[in-house]
Scaffold this active site. Structure first.
Site, short mmCIF file in Angstrom:
data_model
loop_
_atom_site.label_atom_id
_atom_site.label_comp_id
_atom_site.label_asym_id
_atom_site.label_seq_id
_atom_site.Cartn_x
_atom_site.Cartn_y
_atom_site.Cartn_z
N CYS A 2 0.85 -1.18 0.00
CA CYS A 2 0.00 0.00 0.00
C CYS A 2 0.89 1.23 0.00
O CYS A 2 1.82 1.34 0.79
CB CYS A 2 -0.93 0.10 1.20
SG CYS A 2 -2.14 -1.22 1.27
N ARG A 28 4.01 -0.55 -4.63
CA ARG A 28 3.65 -1.04 -3.30
C ARG A 28 2.31 -1.78 -3.27
O ARG A 28 1.92 -2.32 -2.24
CB ARG A 28 3.58 0.12 -2.31
CG ARG A 28 4.87 0.89 -2.18
CD ARG A 28 4.71 2.02 -1.23
NE ARG A 28 4.67 1.56 0.13
CZ ARG A 28 5.72 1.37 0.91
NH1 ARG A 28 6.92 1.60 0.42
NH2 ARG A 28 5.60 0.93 2.13
N TRP A 74 -2.75 -2.77 -1.67
CA TRP A 74 -2.48 -4.21 -1.76
C TRP A 74 -3.36 -4.83 -0.68
O TRP A 74 -3.12 -4.65 0.51
CB TRP A 74 -1.00 -4.49 -1.48
CG TRP A 74 -0.63 -5.94 -1.69
CD1 TRP A 74 -0.26 -6.52 -2.87
CD2 TRP A 74 -0.58 -6.98 -0.71
NE1 TRP A 74 0.01 -7.86 -2.68
CE2 TRP A 74 -0.19 -8.16 -1.36
CE3 TRP A 74 -0.85 -7.03 0.66
CZ2 TRP A 74 -0.04 -9.37 -0.69
CZ3 TRP A 74 -0.70 -8.23 1.32
CH2 TRP A 74 -0.30 -9.39 0.65
N ASN A 98 -1.57 2.30 5.55
CA ASN A 98 -0.73 1.18 5.15
C ASN A 98 -0.40 0.41 6.41
O ASN A 98 0.09 0.99 7.38
CB ASN A 98 0.56 1.70 4.50
CG ASN A 98 1.56 0.59 4.26
OD1 ASN A 98 1.19 -0.56 4.04
ND2 ASN A 98 2.84 0.93 4.30
N GLY A 99 -0.70 -0.90 6.40
CA GLY A 99 -0.42 -1.72 7.59
C GLY A 99 -1.58 -2.64 7.89
O GLY A 99 -2.47 -2.83 7.04
N GLU A 471 16.32 -19.13 -7.05
CA GLU A 471 15.99 -17.81 -7.58
C GLU A 471 15.39 -17.92 -8.99
O GLU A 471 14.41 -17.23 -9.31
CB GLU A 471 17.25 -16.92 -7.59
CG GLU A 471 17.10 -15.56 -8.22
CD GLU A 471 16.04 -14.66 -7.55
OE1 GLU A 471 15.51 -15.04 -6.50
OE2 GLU A 471 15.76 -13.61 -8.12
N LYS A 475 11.70 -16.55 -9.96
CA LYS A 475 11.55 -15.52 -11.00
C LYS A 475 10.51 -15.97 -12.02
O LYS A 475 9.65 -15.20 -12.40
CB LYS A 475 12.91 -15.32 -11.67
CG LYS A 475 13.21 -13.97 -12.20
CD LYS A 475 13.74 -12.96 -11.22
CE LYS A 475 12.95 -12.83 -9.98
NZ LYS A 475 13.49 -12.03 -8.93
N GLU A 478 6.94 -15.91 -10.43
CA GLU A 478 6.31 -14.64 -10.07
C GLU A 478 5.89 -13.81 -11.28
O GLU A 478 4.86 -13.16 -11.22
CB GLU A 478 7.14 -13.82 -9.07
CG GLU A 478 8.43 -13.24 -9.56
CD GLU A 478 9.12 -12.37 -8.49
OE1 GLU A 478 10.32 -12.19 -8.61
OE2 GLU A 478 8.46 -11.88 -7.56
N HIS A 494 14.57 -38.70 -4.08
CA HIS A 494 13.99 -39.08 -2.78
C HIS A 494 12.50 -38.80 -2.72
O HIS A 494 11.94 -38.73 -1.63
CB HIS A 494 14.73 -38.35 -1.65
CG HIS A 494 16.16 -38.78 -1.53
ND1 HIS A 494 16.53 -40.02 -1.04
CD2 HIS A 494 17.31 -38.16 -1.88
CE1 HIS A 494 17.84 -40.13 -1.08
NE2 HIS A 494 18.35 -39.01 -1.61
N LYS A 592 5.96 -4.81 -4.33
CA LYS A 592 7.42 -4.82 -4.23
C LYS A 592 7.91 -4.71 -2.79
O LYS A 592 8.89 -5.34 -2.41
CB LYS A 592 8.02 -3.67 -5.05
CG LYS A 592 9.53 -3.75 -5.10
CD LYS A 592 10.08 -3.25 -6.37
CE LYS A 592 11.57 -3.51 -6.45
NZ LYS A 592 11.89 -4.91 -6.76
O1 M6R Z 1 12.72 -5.63 -0.32
P1 M6R Z 1 13.20 -7.00 0.03
O2 M6R Z 1 14.47 -7.36 -0.65
O3 M6R Z 1 13.28 -7.22 1.52
O4 M6R Z 1 12.06 -7.97 -0.49
C1 M6R Z 1 12.11 -9.34 -0.22
C2 M6R Z 1 11.18 -10.10 -1.12
O5 M6R Z 1 9.85 -9.69 -0.92
C3 M6R Z 1 11.54 -9.92 -2.60
O6 M6R Z 1 12.84 -10.31 -2.86
C4 M6R Z 1 10.58 -10.71 -3.50
O7 M6R Z 1 10.78 -12.07 -3.32
C5 M6R Z 1 10.79 -10.28 -4.95
N1 M6R Z 1 9.53 -9.96 -5.55
C6 M6R Z 1 11.41 -11.29 -5.79
O8 M6R Z 1 11.58 -10.87 -7.10
#
Ligand code: M6R
Length: 597
Positions: A2, A28, A74, A98-99, A471, A475, A478, A494, A592
């Site tokens: 947010c 956000r 959000w 926000n929160g 990672e 990627k 997401e 396993h 983000k």
């Molecule tokens: O701002 P941060 O690096 O603490 O965020 C952590 C994760 O939320 C962030 O890396 C998230 O997994 C990304 N969207 C990945 O691309």
């Protein structure tokens, strides 16, 4: 999550500032958006579900008003529809938040018993109703705020105003970021300075439990009833405002930013003299704490420390670390990794570590972020603004900083040999030389249709290749919404191998020379069961192997290899999402900066 913005000042500017601010804060959250302003002494609300452009279409930019607030959401409580969108209003008061208000049910019940009814499912409406109820009782906004803050539990950054008071915005903060931008005859409020940096470079950071009254010429911040003195901060000019520069989306552009970011970062840390370094000799344990991709960068860091420094490093998800006994003492260094520096789970852990007087270090991108202010040492990632929700240059710069820290650590312990320095210099030189051509080579994978529409993708690897698999898999998930999972290559047999059938895509990452042969055996096992195998390996190893596709990456040496090896996977995810016509920079359900637990 947010984004909140507020403005008081010039009547010609208000709407423009709110919309521009929301645009900068859309990273956000982007489920819905709204604004509130005063028109002829009456609160006006415009709210729309969907992305910010839905709201923008409904707002007259020529509207004249001296004060307003805005929000991009959000969703936490209640569907992402127009009713649940912020701002929320009760009586004379309208607010954006926000929160998360954790005791909303109890508060709502109390208010309902007084005859107050609610239209939305949100915790924010409960906050506003409580504030309005207190205002009706005290007829004083400051007292109403103090009462409300004493009753609510959870996290909040709030900006609100009262219909009868066109001179002031009111703000409150706990556990969610909030800043006041200080202008000449105008003031701004936002979750992040990106929202107002175009208008002023001066700002004040609110701390937890602080609240304030903001007029166009002055601001007053209070805590526990007393006015507090605040430091005026000035924006770091290093932190350059980003735009797409001709790329079709930020993710694509930010991948192409990587070479410049790394060159600047490595040069900066090699040459900077006044750089506060912990006394590394004092530690016998490192713990890395992070979330998402930052956690994955930490996995690479852990590996680097194991292989080069032979030093054991523990790594934990922040959301788990927070609720377990903290097994750390004065000989432990806790490294927090976060691009935004505002991730709630990570922040909570950093607060706990600070209370325990344990040394902490932050690898963080956003200057003056909450995390950077909580830790003893800060290594800025210097990656510039990252706007795509999926991190790319942020992740690469986090890995680069682990290399920087490893080098400093081993130098401090007198274990960084001449040969290691040669490896470092040579690896860095090669990495920076080959990274641009890599983009070209991996800009088009002809076989992506073979992985789209498959129910599952697997990523396997060993050691740092396993960290990279985590990672690469995240990627792809997401931004393209394709189902995928990462496994340590030896683990597949396993249990998970039962899911492999004809055509199942298995990405095998095998750039670690020590484990190459072993991973090769694992990929042959899945190939024998019909998997569609895509092997990623070095241009220096024997590639005589029967797989479906190969991604050949330049060998730049073990130190810098992870930075090169992740590039094709960042580009692959982008390409898949693009071919599926998805909103690459704003994947569904994500934000983000994850400022809720
Ligand atoms: O701002 P941060 O690096 O603490 O965020 C952590 C994760 O939320 C962030 O890396 C998230 O997994 C990304 N969207 C990945 O691309």
């Amino acid at each position: 999550m947010c984004g909140i913005v507020g403005y008081i000042g010039s009547k010609e500017k208000t709407i423009n500032v709110l919309l521009k601010g929301l645009e900068r804060l859309e990273y956000r959250g982007y489920d819905s958006a709204g604004i509130a302003y005063l028109d002829q002494n009456q609160i006006q609300l415009i709210k729309k579900s969907g992305k910010l452009n839905c709201l923008e279409k409904s707002v007259d930019r020529n509207l004249l008003t001296e004060m307003g607030i805005g929000h991009t959401r959000w969703a936490t409580h209640g569907e992402a529809n127009e009713i649940n969108a912020h701002p929320h209003r009760h009586g004379k008061i309208v607010a954006v938040h926000n929160g998360i208000i954790e005791n909303m049910n109890a508060l709502k019940k109390e208010l309902e018993e007084k005859g107050i009814s609610f239209v939305s499912d949100t915790d924010t409406e409960v906050f506003v109703a409580l504030l309005n109820d207190a205002f009706e009782k005290y007829q004083d906004m400051k007292k109403a705020i103090e009462y409300t803050m004493s009753k609510v539990e959870g996290s909040y950054a709030i900006v609100c105003f009262n219909e009868d008071d066109k001179e002031h915005l009111y703000v409150m903060k706990k556990d969610s970021p909030l800043l006041i931008g200080v202008g000449m005859g105008e003031m701004f409020v936002a979750s992040d300075y990106q929202a107002f940096r175009e208008f002023t470079k001066k700002y004040v950071l609110l701390d937890d439990f602080e609240y304030g009254i903001i007029g166009k010429n002055a601001w007053h911040i209070y805590k526990d009833g007393k006015e507090v003195e605040k430091k005026l901060e000035v924006l770091d000019e290093q932190d350059i405002l980003s735009n797409k520069e001709g790329y079709d989306c930020y993710m694509h552009k930010e991948i192409y930013d990587i070479p410049e970011v790394l060159t600047n970062l490595l040069t900066f840390y090699e040459t900077k003299e006044i750089h506060s370094i912990p006394d590394y000799c004092k530690y016998n344990k490192i713990q890395i704490v992070a979330c998402g991709s930052a956690y994955h960068a930490g996995c690479v860091g852990k590996n680097l420390f194991a292989h080069f420094a032979h030093f054991p490093v523990e790594i934990e998800y922040a959301s788990e670390y927070r609720y377990q006994p903290i097994l750390a003492d004065e000989h432990t260094l806790v490294i927090f990794v976060s691009q935004s520096g505002e991730t709630a789970d990570t922040i909570h852990c950093a607060k706990k570590i600070k209370e325990m007087h344990i040394d902490s270090l932050a690898i963080v991108n956003v200057y003056n972020s909450t995390l950077s202010r909580l830790t003893d040492y800060v290594y800025y990632m210097r990656a510039g603004e990252e706007r795509a929700v999926a991190t790319t240059k942020g992740y690469s710069s986090q890995i680069a900083l682990f290399i920087v820290i490893l080098r400093e650590w081993m130098k401090a312990k007198n274990t960084w040999t001449v040969s290691l320095e040669e490896q470092y210099q040579e690896g860095k030189r090669k990495m920076l030389q080959v990274i641009q051509p890599c983009f070209k080579n991996f800009e088009h994978f002809s076989w992506i249709s073979n992985i789209i529409s498959k129910p599952m993708n697997f990523f396997i690897g060993r050691q740092s290749d396993y960290a990279l698999s985590l990672e690469a898999s995240l990627k792809l998930k997401e931004v393209s919404y394709l189902n995928s999972s990462a496994y340590a290559a030896g683990e597949l047999k396993h249990g998970t191998i039962s899911l492999v059938e004809k055509g199942t895509p298995v990405f095998a990452i095998a750039t670690d020379k020590n484990t190459y042969e072993k991973t090769k055996s694992n990929l042959m096992e899945v190939k024998a069961r019909g998997a569609y195998v895509i092997l990623t390996t070095l241009d220096t190893v024997d590639q005589e192997i029967d797989v479906d596709e190969k991604i050949i990456v330049p060998d730049v040496g073990a130190l810098f290899q992870p930075i090169i090896t992740i590039i094709p996977f960042q580009l692959l995810s982008y390409q898949v999402a693009k071919s599926l016509d998805l909103d690459i920079d704003h994947p569904r359900n994500l934000a983000k900066s994850v400022t809720v637990e």
